[in-house]
Motif scaffolding. Structure first.
Motif: not given
Length: 332
Positions: A4-6, A106-110
């Protein structure tokens, strides 16, 4: 291994997100199920929309695919003319049962996912002073879009409801699972009629597949009359080989009291998304009627990368306020 990255997910066997930031492992894929259902607490990556999520609970929906050879040939045309009798032509061969899941994102993927999603919406119980309520980060996913995995981190889902809905457990073999809590069961029970996914409609035209479904939210007083409200969700998939961009939308909304309204506007939800081959875009919006039932359909005007314009059909779907009014067939 899932890395996983961003920025965004590339289409590799390891589903790697490519960016200049750190690379870290979030889990390992397991074999997707070809039959049966995933249990609440199953972690996954969405096959088309590229976000991490966890299964809350399953629904069995009827999927009306216009490419199904048994779908009534003139059903849509009759419905668009206001012929409500065409609904009677629907039989068990007109649709297929497909498992859909309500899921927590997952909010990190929004920031990286290729769709707009506000979450699920409700109306308060007081029709004279009813307000809209939204729970962000809750979506629906088809069984075929679930890529299950086992997490390798202690915080697999970043969402404020995750620790309330699930309890982390470790068995004797050090296998980590997430079990549903009483709060999740209560949430399901209290909002059953407003959460249940019943019917899904899809159609492919000019290399673009559109999938639509809707939920009744309740009613509220607008001026001197009561308005019934629905929330609908649309997924646009580019199943062709040319990049397209959404330029315009046109909706036709037909109410049970024989009133028809047409709406045309630029783009969708203020955007003109570009959809590359193999990619998808998803969004949700609201519609209201003074009558308690109706149906809606429409078209998108898309511009291809080569400059040509094409029309893509949004298949008709029913707007139903009284769940008993729509004949429901349960899975055998």
């Amino acid at each position: 291994m899932i890395s996983q990255l961003r920025k965004g997910l590339s289409r590799t066997s390891e589903r790697t997100i490519s960016t200049a930031c750190n690379l870290f492992e979030v889990g390992k894929f397991t074999q997707p199920r070809s039959a049966g259902k995933y249990e609440p607490g199953q972690l996954f990556i969405h096959k088309k929309l590229d976000f991490r999520g966890v299964v809350l609970f399953p629904w069995v929906a009827r999927v009306f695919d216009r490419d199904n050879e048994h779908f009534p040939a003139n059903f849509d045309q009759k419905l668009k003319r206001g012929d409500k009798g065409s609904v009677a032509e629907i039989n068990s061969q007109s649709y297929k049962f497909v498992v859909y899941y309500q899921v927590l994102m997952d909010f990190r993927d929004c920031p990286i996912i290729s769709f707009q999603r506000d979450g699920i919406s409700f109306l308060g119980q007081d029709t004279d002073n009813s307000k809209f309520y939204t729970i962000p980060g809750i979506d629906y996913s088809s069984h075929h879009d679930i890529l299950p995995y086992i997490p390798s981190t202690e915080d697999p889902i970043d969402h404020n409801l995750f620790p309330k809905f699930f309890e982390r457990r470790v068995d004797n073999g050090s296998m980590v699972t997430y079990q549903p809590t009483i709060k999740l069961h209560q949430f399901h029970q209290d909002n059953f009629d407003f959460l249940r996914l019943r019917d899904v409609h899809c159609q492919t035209t000019n290399g673009v597949k559109v999938t639509a479904y809707c939920f009744y939210m309740g009613q509220r007083r607008e001026s001197q009359s009561l308005e019934h409200w629905w929330r609908y969700s649309i997924m646009i998939e580019n199943v062709g080989d040319v990049t397209v961009q959404v330029r315009e939308r046109t909706w036709s909304i037909y109410s049970s009291d024989d009133k028809k309204e047409s709406v045309t506007g630029r783009g969708i939800i203020g955007l003109e998304p570009i959809i590359d081959p193999g990619n998808s875009f998803q969004y949700s919006s609201l519609v209201s009627l003074r009558s308690g039932s109706g149906h809606m359909w429409g078209t998108y005007l898309l511009e291809r990368k080569d400059g040509r314009f094409i029309n893509v059909t949004i298949p008709p779907f029913m707007l139903v306020s009284n769940f008993g009014d729509a004949k429901q067939t349960e899975e055998p």
